[in-house]
Write a protein that holds these residues in place. Structure first.
Motif, PDB file in Angstrom:
ATOM      1  N   GLN A 216       0.921  -1.241   0.012  1.00 53.42           N
ATOM      2  CA  GLN A 216       0.009   0.091   0.028  1.00 53.42           C
ATOM      3  C   GLN A 216       0.820   1.192  -0.073  1.00 53.42           C
ATOM      4  OE1 GLN A 216      -2.515  -0.710   3.521  1.00 53.42           O
ATOM      5  NE2 GLN A 216      -4.184  -1.439   2.190  1.00 53.42           N
ATOM      6  N   LYS A 217       2.058   1.262   0.436  1.00 47.53           N
ATOM      7  CA  LYS A 217       3.004   2.268   0.673  1.00 47.53           C
ATOM      8  C   LYS A 217       3.984   2.253  -0.201  1.00 47.53           C
ATOM      9  CE  LYS A 217       1.829   3.490   5.794  1.00 47.53           C
ATOM     10  NZ  LYS A 217       2.650   3.631   6.992  1.00 47.53           N
ATOM     11  N   GLN A 218       4.139   1.390  -1.014  1.00 42.41           N
ATOM     12  CA  GLN A 218       5.055   0.944  -2.134  1.00 42.41           C
ATOM     13  C   GLN A 218       6.375   0.973  -1.347  1.00 42.41           C
ATOM     14  OE1 GLN A 218       3.685   0.915  -4.903  1.00 42.41           O
ATOM     15  NE2 GLN A 218       1.962   1.838  -4.405  1.00 42.41           N
ATOM     16  N   VAL A 219       6.336   0.048  -0.311  1.00 35.16           N
ATOM     17  CA  VAL A 219       7.600  -0.193   0.537  1.00 35.16           C
ATOM     18  C   VAL A 219       7.983  -1.566  -0.012  1.00 35.16           C
ATOM     19  CG1 VAL A 219       8.702  -0.463   2.703  1.00 35.16           C
ATOM     20  CG2 VAL A 219       7.109   1.538   2.280  1.00 35.16           C
TER      21      VAL A 219
END
Length: 110
Positions: free
Chosen positions: A54-57
């Motif tokens: 979701q946070k592109q991590v």
């Protein structure tokens, strides 16, 4: 907290104690409550992170800067490029500015 009136974000500082002694860097974060500062490229630690789509991590081991106590750093005088103690002075127009305590030093704030 007297030391953190003298160190601000984007100041160039030099580390005077600890494992990164002698390194220079720019202050990216000041935590006045805990009397700590985060400096670019200094006190690097490895964090193990989980992936979070979701946070592109991406997951894995990430190296990032950790906070260092403010008493372990000194401000670098912009004029001479050497470390300096910092004093305060009230200008004629009523502004409070930081000044270098070196013999050749002057006003740090522009």
């Amino acid at each position: 907290m007297a030391g953190l009136k003298r160190i601000r974000k984007n100041d160039e500082v030099i580390v005077i104690a600890g494992k990164d002694r002698g390194k220079r860097g720019r202050v990216t974060l000041v935590d006045a409550d805990r009397n700590r500062v985060v400096i670019e490229g200094v006190n690097l630690v490895k964090r193990h992170t989980k992936p979070n789509p979701q946070k592109q991590v991406q997951g894995g081991i990430v190296e990032q800067e950790a906070a260092i106590h403010a008493s372990n750093v000194m401000l670098v005088d912009p004029a001479s490029g050497k470390r300096t103690r910092v004093g305060m002075r009230v200008e004629s127009d009523g502004r409070k500015v930081r000044v270098s305590r070196r013999k050749d030093g002057g006003v740090i704030d522009k």
